[in-house]
Motif scaffolding. Structure first.
Motif, PDB file in Angstrom:
ATOM      1  N   ARG A 162       0.828  -1.202   0.000  1.00  0.00           N
ATOM      2  CA  ARG A 162       0.000   0.000   0.000  1.00  0.00           C
ATOM      3  C   ARG A 162       0.867   1.258   0.000  1.00  0.00           C
ATOM      4  NH1 ARG A 162      -3.038  -2.955   4.053  1.00  0.00           N
ATOM      5  NH2 ARG A 162      -2.167  -1.596   5.689  1.00  0.00           N
ATOM      6  N   ALA A 163       1.931   1.232   0.808  1.00  0.00           N
ATOM      7  CA  ALA A 163       2.825   2.388   0.868  1.00  0.00           C
ATOM      8  C   ALA A 163       3.526   2.606  -0.472  1.00  0.00           C
ATOM      9  CB  ALA A 163       3.848   2.185   1.976  1.00  0.00           C
ATOM     10  N   GLU A 164       3.977   1.519  -1.097  1.00  0.00           N
ATOM     11  CA  GLU A 164       4.623   1.650  -2.400  1.00  0.00           C
ATOM     12  C   GLU A 164       3.657   2.235  -3.422  1.00  0.00           C
ATOM     13  OE1 GLU A 164       6.469  -1.124  -5.976  1.00  0.00           O
ATOM     14  OE2 GLU A 164       6.283  -1.974  -3.953  1.00  0.00           O
ATOM     15  N   ALA A 165       2.399   1.794  -3.376  1.00  0.00           N
ATOM     16  CA  ALA A 165       1.401   2.313  -4.312  1.00  0.00           C
ATOM     17  C   ALA A 165       1.198   3.816  -4.124  1.00  0.00           C
ATOM     18  CB  ALA A 165       0.075   1.574  -4.135  1.00  0.00           C
ATOM     19  N   ALA A 166       1.233   4.257  -2.870  1.00  0.00           N
ATOM     20  CA  ALA A 166       1.073   5.693  -2.602  1.00  0.00           C
ATOM     21  C   ALA A 166       2.237   6.487  -3.180  1.00  0.00           C
ATOM     22  CB  ALA A 166       0.957   5.929  -1.094  1.00  0.00           C
ATOM     23  N   LEU A 167       3.436   5.946  -3.086  1.00  0.00           N
ATOM     24  CA  LEU A 167       4.611   6.644  -3.615  1.00  0.00           C
ATOM     25  C   LEU A 167       4.627   6.626  -5.139  1.00  0.00           C
ATOM     26  CD1 LEU A 167       7.291   5.358  -1.094  1.00  0.00           C
ATOM     27  CD2 LEU A 167       6.452   7.704  -1.291  1.00  0.00           C
ATOM     28  N   GLY A 224       1.687   3.465   4.825  1.00  0.00           N
ATOM     29  CA  GLY A 224       1.025   2.221   4.461  1.00  0.00           C
ATOM     30  C   GLY A 224      -0.377   2.029   4.992  1.00  0.00           C
ATOM     31  N   ASP A 225      -1.016   3.074   5.457  1.00  0.00           N
ATOM     32  CA  ASP A 225      -2.345   2.940   6.044  1.00  0.00           C
ATOM     33  C   ASP A 225      -3.381   2.465   5.038  1.00  0.00           C
ATOM     34  OD1 ASP A 225      -1.789   3.660   8.673  1.00  0.00           O
ATOM     35  OD2 ASP A 225      -1.986   5.798   8.249  1.00  0.00           O
ATOM     36  N   VAL A 226      -4.380   1.759   5.544  1.00  0.00           N
ATOM     37  CA  VAL A 226      -5.537   1.405   4.732  1.00  0.00           C
ATOM     38  C   VAL A 226      -6.214   2.698   4.263  1.00  0.00           C
ATOM     39  CG1 VAL A 226      -7.797   0.309   4.761  1.00  0.00           C
ATOM     40  CG2 VAL A 226      -5.879  -0.747   5.963  1.00  0.00           C
ATOM     41  N   GLY A 227      -6.483   2.771   2.983  1.00  0.00           N
ATOM     42  CA  GLY A 227      -7.070   3.983   2.447  1.00  0.00           C
ATOM     43  C   GLY A 227      -6.046   5.022   2.051  1.00  0.00           C
ATOM     44  N   GLY A 228      -4.769   4.731   2.272  1.00  0.00           N
ATOM     45  CA  GLY A 228      -3.707   5.646   1.875  1.00  0.00           C
ATOM     46  C   GLY A 228      -3.212   6.492   3.031  1.00  0.00           C
ATOM     47  N   PRO A 229      -2.030   7.074   2.889  1.00  0.00           N
ATOM     48  CA  PRO A 229      -1.473   7.925   3.949  1.00  0.00           C
ATOM     49  C   PRO A 229      -2.277   9.214   4.099  1.00  0.00           C
ATOM     50  CG  PRO A 229      -0.116   8.044   1.976  1.00  0.00           C
ATOM     51  CD  PRO A 229      -1.135   6.979   1.721  1.00  0.00           C
ATOM     52  N   TRP A 231       2.316  -4.838  14.613  1.00  0.00           N
ATOM     53  CA  TRP A 231       2.769  -5.299  13.301  1.00  0.00           C
ATOM     54  C   TRP A 231       2.596  -6.806  13.162  1.00  0.00           C
ATOM     55  CZ3 TRP A 231       2.802  -1.252  10.674  1.00  0.00           C
ATOM     56  CH2 TRP A 231       3.460  -0.081  11.032  1.00  0.00           C
ATOM     57  N   HIS A 232       2.492  -7.519  14.249  1.00  0.00           N
ATOM     58  CA  HIS A 232       2.431  -8.980  14.199  1.00  0.00           C
ATOM     59  C   HIS A 232       1.003  -9.499  14.061  1.00  0.00           C
ATOM     60  CE1 HIS A 232       6.705  -9.364  15.305  1.00  0.00           C
ATOM     61  NE2 HIS A 232       6.475  -8.278  16.021  1.00  0.00           N
ATOM     62  N   ASP A 233       0.037  -8.611  13.987  1.00  0.00           N
ATOM     63  CA  ASP A 233      -1.365  -8.993  13.844  1.00  0.00           C
ATOM     64  C   ASP A 233      -1.913  -8.317  12.594  1.00  0.00           C
ATOM     65  OD1 ASP A 233      -4.011  -9.609  14.001  1.00  0.00           O
ATOM     66  OD2 ASP A 233      -4.401  -8.536  15.875  1.00  0.00           O
ATOM     67  N   PRO A 234      -1.773  -8.971  11.429  1.00  0.00           N
ATOM     68  CA  PRO A 234      -2.207  -8.336  10.180  1.00  0.00           C
ATOM     69  C   PRO A 234      -3.662  -7.893  10.200  1.00  0.00           C
ATOM     70  CG  PRO A 234      -0.856 -10.259   9.714  1.00  0.00           C
ATOM     71  CD  PRO A 234      -1.122 -10.271  11.196  1.00  0.00           C
ATOM     72  N   ALA A 235      -4.533  -8.652  10.872  1.00  0.00           N
ATOM     73  CA  ALA A 235      -5.947  -8.274  10.899  1.00  0.00           C
ATOM     74  C   ALA A 235      -6.138  -6.950  11.626  1.00  0.00           C
ATOM     75  CB  ALA A 235      -6.765  -9.377  11.575  1.00  0.00           C
ATOM     76  N   SER A 236      -5.450  -6.789  12.746  1.00  0.00           N
ATOM     77  CA  SER A 236      -5.549  -5.539  13.501  1.00  0.00           C
ATOM     78  C   SER A 236      -4.887  -4.400  12.746  1.00  0.00           C
ATOM     79  CB  SER A 236      -4.892  -5.710  14.877  1.00  0.00           C
ATOM     80  OG  SER A 236      -4.828  -4.483  15.561  1.00  0.00           O
ATOM     81  N   GLU A 237      -3.739  -4.684  12.147  1.00  0.00           N
ATOM     82  CA  GLU A 237      -2.996  -3.649  11.430  1.00  0.00           C
ATOM     83  C   GLU A 237      -3.779  -3.105  10.245  1.00  0.00           C
ATOM     84  OE1 GLU A 237      -1.529  -3.987   8.166  1.00  0.00           O
ATOM     85  OE2 GLU A 237      -0.830  -1.927   8.329  1.00  0.00           O
ATOM     86  N   ALA A 238      -4.621  -3.934   9.652  1.00  0.00           N
ATOM     87  CA  ALA A 238      -5.328  -3.540   8.442  1.00  0.00           C
ATOM     88  C   ALA A 238      -6.571  -2.705   8.713  1.00  0.00           C
ATOM     89  CB  ALA A 238      -5.716  -4.783   7.640  1.00  0.00           C
ATOM     90  N   VAL A 239      -6.884  -2.414   9.969  1.00  0.00           N
ATOM     91  CA  VAL A 239      -8.034  -1.575  10.296  1.00  0.00           C
ATOM     92  C   VAL A 239      -7.666  -0.111  10.068  1.00  0.00           C
ATOM     93  CG1 VAL A 239      -9.593  -0.830  12.136  1.00  0.00           C
ATOM     94  CG2 VAL A 239      -8.886  -3.229  11.981  1.00  0.00           C
ATOM     95  N   PRO A 240      -8.484   0.640   9.359  1.00  0.00           N
ATOM     96  CA  PRO A 240      -8.161   2.055   9.125  1.00  0.00           C
ATOM     97  C   PRO A 240      -7.988   2.809  10.438  1.00  0.00           C
ATOM     98  CG  PRO A 240      -9.964   1.361   7.702  1.00  0.00           C
ATOM     99  CD  PRO A 240      -9.732   0.237   8.669  1.00  0.00           C
ATOM    100  N   ARG A 241      -7.009   3.685  10.476  1.00  0.00           N
ATOM    101  CA  ARG A 241      -6.782   4.488  11.679  1.00  0.00           C
ATOM    102  C   ARG A 241      -7.710   5.697  11.701  1.00  0.00           C
ATOM    103  NH1 ARG A 241      -0.601   5.619  12.857  1.00  0.00           N
ATOM    104  NH2 ARG A 241      -0.239   5.469  10.616  1.00  0.00           N
TER     105      ARG A 241
END
Length: 332
Positions: free
Chosen positions: A32-37, A141-146, A179-189
Motif C-alpha cells: 500500500r505504501a509503495e502504491a502511494a509513492l 502504508g495505512d488502509v485507504g492511503g497515507p 505489526w504482528h497482527d495483520p488483521a488488527s494492522e489492516a483496520v483504518p486508523r
C-alpha cells in the motif's frame, strides 16, 4: 548544512530496513505504501534484505547485511534517496560497519525516524542532510492511503521548498496496534487524538535542528560527543514509553547542557491528552532546566502519531511563537 539536492517525482527511492522486520510481517502494508509513492510519480526499489528476518526475529538481517544494504544504496548511481521501511531498533549497531568515504562521495538523503536518529546524526557529521519524520510502513502504508498532510510535508521537504514552514496539521491518529497482527494492522486508523500545539514559553530562537526520540538522545550525545548549545532541539516519546518525562529530561540534562539551546520542540504523546502532557513537560523542565529562557512548544506534529511533519535534520531552522517552525533553506 545546506539542503540536499531535491528529490522529486520520477526520482528513485530505495527502501532499506536498518531496524525492525516490519516488511516481513505485513508485506501488504508495504505494498500500500509503495502504491502511494508510485502514485506520486516516484520509482520504488528495495534493498536485498528489506523484506528479511534475522535469526532472532528482531531485525531484518544481521548488522553486516543491513549495513551492506545501506552502502549499496549510497553507492548506486540509480538511487536518489534512501527511505527506511521501519525503525524500532538496530541502527546504532550499523555505524561502525559504514564507509564514510563512500557515503561522502555519493551524498544522498536518508528519510527515516525514531531509532534511525543514529543514522541521521552520523550523516550530519559528514555534512550530509537527511529527513526525519517519515517511514514506509508507519507513515505511508495505512488502509485507504497515507494522510494527505504527511504526503504534503514529505514532498515539500524533499522538493527543498523554501521557506519550508511547519504549522499544526490537525487531529492525529494513534500508531497501529501491532505489526504482528495483520488483521488488527489492516483496520483504518481514526484521527481521534486532538491536534494543535501548546506554547510553554513564547519567543524566537534559531539554529540547526537536531534531536530524536528522547530516550535515545543520551546515547546519541555520548556516541557523537554532541554539544547542543545553540541547537533547536526536537524530541518526542513512543507509544510504549513507560518512563516518566521527569526521568527522561533528567537523564538528557545529565548527558548534555540543556540551558543554552536555541529552542525546544516537543512532539505530542500518544498516551496522554495534550494539556496533561504539556503540564508534565513544563514541570520537568522547571525542575531540571529552571534557568532556561528559550522558546518551548509542546504537542508538535513530530511524533509517533500521524499525520506528521517531515523535517530537514541538521538544517538551520527558526522557531517563533508567531510564525511556527520554519526553514529558510538558503544555499551557501
Amino acid at each position: 548544512m545546506e539542503p540536499p539536492r531535491p528529490v522529486l517525482p520520477s526520482h528513485r527511492l530505495r527502501v532499506v530496513s536498518p531496524g525492525m522486520p516490519t516488511l516481513y510481517h505485513v508485506p501488504e502494508r508495504g505494498k500500500r505504501a509503495e502504491a502511494a509513492l508510485t502514485a506520486l510519480g516516484f520509482e520504488v526499489g528495495y534493498s536485498p534484505h528489506a523484506h528479511g528476518l534475522s535469526d532472532d526475529g528482531i531485525t531484518s538481517g544481521t548488522p553486516r547485511e543491513r549495513a551492506a544494504d545501506l552502502m549499496e544504496a549510497f553507492a548506486d548511481p540509480e538511487v536518489d534517496a534512501l527511505l527506511i521501511s521501519d525503525s524500532g531498533t538496530g541502527s546504532l549497531e550499523l555505524l561502525d560497519l559504514l564507509d564514510p568515504e563512500v557515503i561522502k562521495a555519493n551524498p544522498k538523503p536518508l528519510i527515516g525516524f525514531c531509532d534511525t536518529v543514529f543514522l541521521h546524526q552520523y550523516l550530519a557529521g559528514l555534512g550530509i542532510g537527511s529527513y526525519y519524520g517519515c517511514s514506509l510502513m508507519f507513515h505511508l502504508g495505512d488502509v485507504g492511503g497515507p494522510f494527505p498532510e504527511t504526503i504534503r510535508s514529505l514532498t515539500r521537504a524533499l522538493g527543498v521548498e523554501a521557506p519550508l514552514e511547519c504549522r499544526p496539521l490537525g487531529d492525529r491518529a494513534a500508531p497501529p496496534t501491532s505489526w504482528h497482527d495483520p488483521a488488527s494492522e489492516a483496520v483504518p486508523r481514526v484521527r481521534d487524538h486532538p491536534g494543535g500545539w501548546t506554547w510553554l514559553r513564547p519567543g524566537r530562537g534559531a539554529g540547526p535542528l537536531l534531536g530524536g526520540e528522547i530516550s535515545q538522545l543520551p546515547e546519541v550525545v555520548e556516541r557523537f560527543k554532541l554539544d547542543y548549545r545553540g541547537v533547536l532541539l526536537f524530541w518526542d516519546v513512543t507509544e510504549v514509553q513507560d518512563q516518566p518525562v521527569d526521568t527522561l529530561i533528567r537523564d538528557l540534562a545529565a548527558a548534555t547542557d540543556l540551558t543554552g539551546l536555541a529552542g525546544m520542540v516537543v512532539g505530542a504523546n500518544p498516551q496522554l491528552d495534550p494539556p496533561v502532557w504539556a503540564a508534565e513537560v513544563a514541570a520537568a523542565l522547571e525542575r531540571h532546566v529552571p534557568e532556561a529562557a528559550y522558546p518551548v512548544v509542546v504537542n508538535a506534529d513530530i511524533c509517533h502519531m500521524t499525520p506528521s511533519w517531515v523535517l530537514p535534520f541538521g538544517e538551520y531552522a527558526e522557531l517563533d511563537d508567531h510564525k511556527g517552525l520554519s526553514f529558510p533553506r538558503t544555499r551557501g
